[in-house]
Design a protein around this motif. Structure first.
Motif, PDB file in Angstrom:
ATOM      1  N   HIS A  15     103.402  49.708  51.089  1.00 30.05           N
ATOM      2  CA  HIS A  15     103.048  48.327  51.349  1.00 30.05           C
ATOM      3  C   HIS A  15     104.006  47.620  52.299  1.00 30.05           C
ATOM      4  O   HIS A  15     103.718  46.517  52.725  1.00 30.05           O
ATOM      5  CB  HIS A  15     102.972  47.550  50.031  1.00 30.05           C
ATOM      6  CG  HIS A  15     102.118  48.233  49.012  1.00 30.05           C
ATOM      7  ND1 HIS A  15     100.760  48.389  49.160  1.00 30.05           N
ATOM      8  CD2 HIS A  15     102.426  48.841  47.843  1.00 30.05           C
ATOM      9  CE1 HIS A  15     100.265  49.042  48.127  1.00 30.05           C
ATOM     10  NE2 HIS A  15     101.250  49.321  47.312  1.00 30.05           N
ATOM     11  N   ASN A  18     103.198  48.062  56.655  1.00 32.88           N
ATOM     12  CA  ASN A  18     101.878  47.558  57.040  1.00 32.88           C
ATOM     13  C   ASN A  18     101.366  46.468  56.111  1.00 32.88           C
ATOM     14  O   ASN A  18     100.160  46.304  55.935  1.00 32.88           O
ATOM     15  CB  ASN A  18     100.894  48.728  57.088  1.00 32.88           C
ATOM     16  CG  ASN A  18     101.363  49.789  58.058  1.00 32.88           C
ATOM     17  OD1 ASN A  18     101.503  49.524  59.243  1.00 32.88           O
ATOM     18  ND2 ASN A  18     101.645  50.972  57.561  1.00 32.88           N
ATOM     19  N   CYS A  19     102.279  45.710  55.534  1.00 31.78           N
ATOM     20  CA  CYS A  19     101.888  44.671  54.569  1.00 31.78           C
ATOM     21  C   CYS A  19     101.096  43.547  55.214  1.00 31.78           C
ATOM     22  O   CYS A  19     100.453  42.767  54.519  1.00 31.78           O
ATOM     23  CB  CYS A  19     103.117  44.121  53.861  1.00 31.78           C
ATOM     24  SG  CYS A  19     104.252  43.287  54.983  1.00 31.78           S
ATOM     25  N   ARG A  21      98.486  44.017  56.960  1.00 35.80           N
ATOM     26  CA  ARG A  21      97.119  44.515  57.151  1.00 35.80           C
ATOM     27  C   ARG A  21      96.367  44.502  55.829  1.00 35.80           C
ATOM     28  O   ARG A  21      96.928  44.775  54.792  1.00 35.80           O
ATOM     29  CB  ARG A  21      97.152  45.940  57.694  1.00 35.80           C
ATOM     30  CG  ARG A  21      97.793  46.018  59.033  1.00 35.80           C
ATOM     31  CD  ARG A  21      97.874  47.451  59.530  1.00 35.80           C
ATOM     32  NE  ARG A  21      98.496  47.453  60.821  1.00 35.80           N
ATOM     33  CZ  ARG A  21      97.868  47.175  61.954  1.00 35.80           C
ATOM     34  NH1 ARG A  21      96.587  46.912  61.938  1.00 35.80           N
ATOM     35  NH2 ARG A  21      98.515  47.172  63.094  1.00 35.80           N
ATOM     36  N   HIS A  23      93.726  46.548  55.220  1.00 33.22           N
ATOM     37  CA  HIS A  23      93.384  47.937  54.920  1.00 33.22           C
ATOM     38  C   HIS A  23      94.325  48.838  55.716  1.00 33.22           C
ATOM     39  O   HIS A  23      94.489  48.647  56.921  1.00 33.22           O
ATOM     40  CB  HIS A  23      91.922  48.212  55.296  1.00 33.22           C
ATOM     41  CG  HIS A  23      91.478  49.586  54.965  1.00 33.22           C
ATOM     42  ND1 HIS A  23      91.220  49.980  53.665  1.00 33.22           N
ATOM     43  CD2 HIS A  23      91.264  50.655  55.743  1.00 33.22           C
ATOM     44  CE1 HIS A  23      90.860  51.249  53.675  1.00 33.22           C
ATOM     45  NE2 HIS A  23      90.876  51.682  54.920  1.00 33.22           N
ATOM     46  N   ILE A  24      94.945  49.812  55.056  1.00 34.41           N
ATOM     47  CA  ILE A  24      95.929  50.678  55.703  1.00 34.41           C
ATOM     48  C   ILE A  24      95.403  52.107  55.742  1.00 34.41           C
ATOM     49  O   ILE A  24      95.100  52.691  54.705  1.00 34.41           O
ATOM     50  CB  ILE A  24      97.284  50.635  54.962  1.00 34.41           C
ATOM     51  CG1 ILE A  24      97.796  49.199  54.902  1.00 34.41           C
ATOM     52  CG2 ILE A  24      98.295  51.551  55.644  1.00 34.41           C
ATOM     53  CD1 ILE A  24      98.980  49.015  53.964  1.00 34.41           C
ATOM     54  N   TYR A  29     100.560  52.493  63.219  1.00 38.54           N
ATOM     55  CA  TYR A  29     100.072  51.359  63.980  1.00 38.54           C
ATOM     56  C   TYR A  29     101.134  50.945  64.990  1.00 38.54           C
ATOM     57  O   TYR A  29     102.316  50.855  64.647  1.00 38.54           O
ATOM     58  CB  TYR A  29      99.760  50.190  63.056  1.00 38.54           C
ATOM     59  CG  TYR A  29      98.647  50.490  62.082  1.00 38.54           C
ATOM     60  CD1 TYR A  29      97.322  50.391  62.482  1.00 38.54           C
ATOM     61  CD2 TYR A  29      98.919  50.880  60.773  1.00 38.54           C
ATOM     62  CE1 TYR A  29      96.291  50.670  61.602  1.00 38.54           C
ATOM     63  CE2 TYR A  29      97.895  51.158  59.884  1.00 38.54           C
ATOM     64  CZ  TYR A  29      96.592  51.050  60.304  1.00 38.54           C
ATOM     65  OH  TYR A  29      95.567  51.331  59.436  1.00 38.54           O
ATOM     66  N   ASP A 169      94.780  47.489  65.597  1.00 34.26           N
ATOM     67  CA  ASP A 169      94.394  46.742  64.408  1.00 34.26           C
ATOM     68  C   ASP A 169      92.881  46.874  64.172  1.00 34.26           C
ATOM     69  O   ASP A 169      92.103  46.664  65.103  1.00 34.26           O
ATOM     70  CB  ASP A 169      94.753  45.268  64.602  1.00 34.26           C
ATOM     71  CG  ASP A 169      94.788  44.510  63.296  1.00 34.26           C
ATOM     72  OD1 ASP A 169      94.620  45.136  62.241  1.00 34.26           O
ATOM     73  OD2 ASP A 169      94.997  43.294  63.353  1.00 34.26           O
TER      74      ASP A 169
END
Length: 170
Positions: A15, A18-19, A21, A23-24, A29, A169
């Motif tokens: 988490h 990419n917190c 986002r 959906h990961i 990214y 993204d």
């Protein structure tokens, strides 16, 4: 039996990086800024007060520098891996052990373990939270076994997967 090659395992967080986002995916990214340029072009020559002043603009929608640098590091690992087999392991919240060295083992009271102990002792009596949310806690021994297995698998197999690509993204 396959011969063991070279491999590298980077430990990240499920988490953290990419917190920002909803959906990961299991991809890297691209960050909003090139990590090497950030360090070489900005941070090395700026004084600390100026870095502090521009930090909110640099990190954008990441909540703090910890999560922002997690994202930068994942990207940097991908960019600098060369021919080395690399895996990034992103465990969720790591908690007390399941079995090893014995059930319930922890070596500190930081993070989730400290919170759960304080709640169990009655020190924390209320928590504002989303009742629909899931606290995805993985036992520390399971996380370590996963990291060891990922290291072995990465060193044995020549991994050419989605890890070699970045995703914009969604």
């Amino acid at each position: 039996m396959k011969e063991l090659g070279e491999g590298f395992v980077h430990l990240s967080t499920a988490h953290g990086a990419n917190c920002n986002r909803r959906h990961i995916e299991e991809v890297i990214y691209p960050p909003p800024v090139e990590p090497k340029k950030l360090v070489l072009s900005l941070v090395e020559w700026m004084d600390e007060s100026l870095v502090d002043e521009i930090t909110p603009k640099l990190i954008g929608d990441w909540p703090n520098t910890y999560t922002f640098t997690k994202a930068l590091t994942e990207y940097l690992v991908q960019q600098e891996k060369g021919g080395l087999n690399v895996a990034i392991v992103r465990p969720s919240i790591v908690g007390a052990s399941w079995q090893e060295p014995f059930p319930g083992w922890i070596d500190n009271f930081n993070g989730t373990s400290g919170f759960l102990i304080a709640a169990g002792k009655g020190i924390i009596r209320t928590v504002k939270c989303n009742l629909e949310a899931v606290a995805d806690i993985i036992p520390v021994d399971v996380a370590i076994n996963l990291i060891l297995a990922a290291g072995w698998y990465t060193a044995v197999h020549n991994l050419k997967t989605d890890f070699d690509e970045t995703t914009e993204d969604p």
